[in-house]
Design an enzyme around this catalytic site. Structure first.
Site, PDB file in Angstrom:
ATOM      1  N   THR A   7       3.373  54.218  10.675  1.00  0.00           N
ATOM      2  CA  THR A   7       4.840  55.478  10.493  1.00  0.00           C
ATOM      3  C   THR A   7       3.551  56.954   9.862  1.00  0.00           C
ATOM      4  O   THR A   7       2.877  56.631   8.788  1.00  0.00           O
ATOM      5  CB  THR A   7       6.040  54.749   9.164  1.00  0.00           C
ATOM      6  N   HIS A   8       4.639  57.354  10.371  1.00  0.00           N
ATOM      7  CA  HIS A   8       3.761  59.382  10.151  1.00  0.00           C
ATOM      8  C   HIS A   8       5.107  59.819   9.046  1.00  0.00           C
ATOM      9  O   HIS A   8       4.788  60.631   8.542  1.00  0.00           O
ATOM     10  CB  HIS A   8       3.619  60.094  10.764  1.00  0.00           C
ATOM     11  N   ASN A   9       5.900  58.975   8.837  1.00  0.00           N
ATOM     12  CA  ASN A   9       7.175  58.962   8.583  1.00  0.00           C
ATOM     13  C   ASN A   9       7.317  59.491   6.661  1.00  0.00           C
ATOM     14  O   ASN A   9       7.139  58.046   5.663  1.00  0.00           O
ATOM     15  CB  ASN A   9       8.167  58.579   8.732  1.00  0.00           C
ATOM     16  N   ASN A  11       9.107  59.754   4.262  1.00  0.00           N
ATOM     17  CA  ASN A  11      10.513  59.250   3.653  1.00  0.00           C
ATOM     18  C   ASN A  11      10.108  57.106   3.679  1.00  0.00           C
ATOM     19  O   ASN A  11      10.915  56.634   2.811  1.00  0.00           O
ATOM     20  CB  ASN A  11      11.405  60.008   3.863  1.00  0.00           C
ATOM     21  N   LYS A  12       9.129  56.925   4.715  1.00  0.00           N
ATOM     22  CA  LYS A  12       9.919  55.573   4.643  1.00  0.00           C
ATOM     23  C   LYS A  12       9.064  55.172   4.302  1.00  0.00           C
ATOM     24  O   LYS A  12       8.735  54.169   4.246  1.00  0.00           O
ATOM     25  CB  LYS A  12       9.909  55.411   6.795  1.00  0.00           C
ATOM     26  N   ASP A  68      11.638  49.258  13.141  1.00  0.00           N
ATOM     27  CA  ASP A  68      12.407  51.102  14.114  1.00  0.00           C
ATOM     28  C   ASP A  68      14.156  50.045  14.206  1.00  0.00           C
ATOM     29  O   ASP A  68      14.421  49.083  12.927  1.00  0.00           O
ATOM     30  CB  ASP A  68      12.415  50.418  15.620  1.00  0.00           C
ATOM     31  N   ASP A 151      22.189  58.838   5.955  1.00  0.00           N
ATOM     32  CA  ASP A 151      22.289  58.092   4.512  1.00  0.00           C
ATOM     33  C   ASP A 151      23.614  58.676   3.463  1.00  0.00           C
ATOM     34  O   ASP A 151      24.097  58.142   3.305  1.00  0.00           O
ATOM     35  CB  ASP A 151      21.480  58.466   3.538  1.00  0.00           C
ATOM     36  N   HIS A 176      19.350  47.821   5.240  1.00  0.00           N
ATOM     37  CA  HIS A 176      18.695  47.088   6.215  1.00  0.00           C
ATOM     38  C   HIS A 176      17.492  47.268   6.238  1.00  0.00           C
ATOM     39  O   HIS A 176      16.717  45.889   6.861  1.00  0.00           O
ATOM     40  CB  HIS A 176      19.241  47.643   7.532  1.00  0.00           C
ATOM     41  N   ARG A 177      16.108  48.159   5.907  1.00  0.00           N
ATOM     42  CA  ARG A 177      15.022  48.033   6.039  1.00  0.00           C
ATOM     43  C   ARG A 177      14.456  46.871   4.445  1.00  0.00           C
ATOM     44  O   ARG A 177      13.724  46.386   4.902  1.00  0.00           O
ATOM     45  CB  ARG A 177      14.771  49.515   5.478  1.00  0.00           C
TER      46      ARG A 177
END
EC number: 3.6.1.66
Length: 190
Positions: A7-9, A11-12, A68, A151, A176-177
């Site tokens: 990921t580049h995110n 936050n994730k 995803d 969110d 979920h994550r």
């Protein structure tokens, strides 16, 4: 164990590091020198998760996992689904996505929705997939300042606050994550 989260995110990446704690050395795409955008041209969450993990494993020769996630809204026939991040356009603007979602839900009494995450893990060339789902509903207005994405408008079932009103720890317990990550961790530790 060192493992790449594709990921580049930021936050994730932060959320996943909080979930996994110090059990694994989790690095992101930027950390391994991957600054290119990985194509997400699958038509399902499962496909996109696989595409990202396979790309990183093949190009960078590192054990990795990719996720995803999609928000599936009942009244919108499962939309935005696989297109959640770019619901309002390719710029991936969270606020624009939320505005469009709330606009499309105006007048709908049924606001049931669910978040679904699919994680693809590639370790030594072997693939495994894990998923996590949390049911809930969409609010009529934004509430809270934590989290990211949808969110501020998603209230998980059994709760009265949005994910954005919860602490990161509280959200990660039920998200979920978080659910998909717990399956991933259980697998890696077995």
């Amino acid at each position: 164990m060192k493992i790449c989260f594709a990921t580049h995110n930021p936050n994730k990446l932060k959320e996943v590091r909080q979930i996994l704690g110090d059990r694994f050395d989790v690095v992101g795409l930027h950390d391994i020198g991957c600054d290119e955008e990985i194509p997400e041209d699958g038509i399902t969450l499962d496909e996109n998760s696989h595409i990202k993990a396979a790309f990183v494993a093949k190009k960078f020769k590192i054990n990795c996992f990719a996720d995803d996630t999609g928000l599936e809204v009942e009244a919108l026939d499962g939309a935005p689904g696989v297109y959640s991040a770019r619901y309002a356009g390719e710029q991936k603007d969270n606020q624009a996505n939320i505005r469009l979602l709330l606009e499309k839900l105006q007048g709908h009494a049924n606001r049931r929705a669910r978040f679904r995450t699919v994680i693809t893990l590639l370790v030594d060339g072997v693939e495994h997939q894990f998923d996590g789902v949390v049911d809930g509903h969409i609010t009529t207005e934004l509430k809270g300042h934590e989290g990211f994405g949808y969110d501020p408008v998603f209230v998980p079932e059994g709760h009265t606050t949005t994910f954005a009103e919860m602490s990161a720890a509280a959200k990660n317990e039920i998200s979920h994550r978080g659910r998909a990550m717990h399956k991933l961790v259980a697998f890696l530790q077995s």
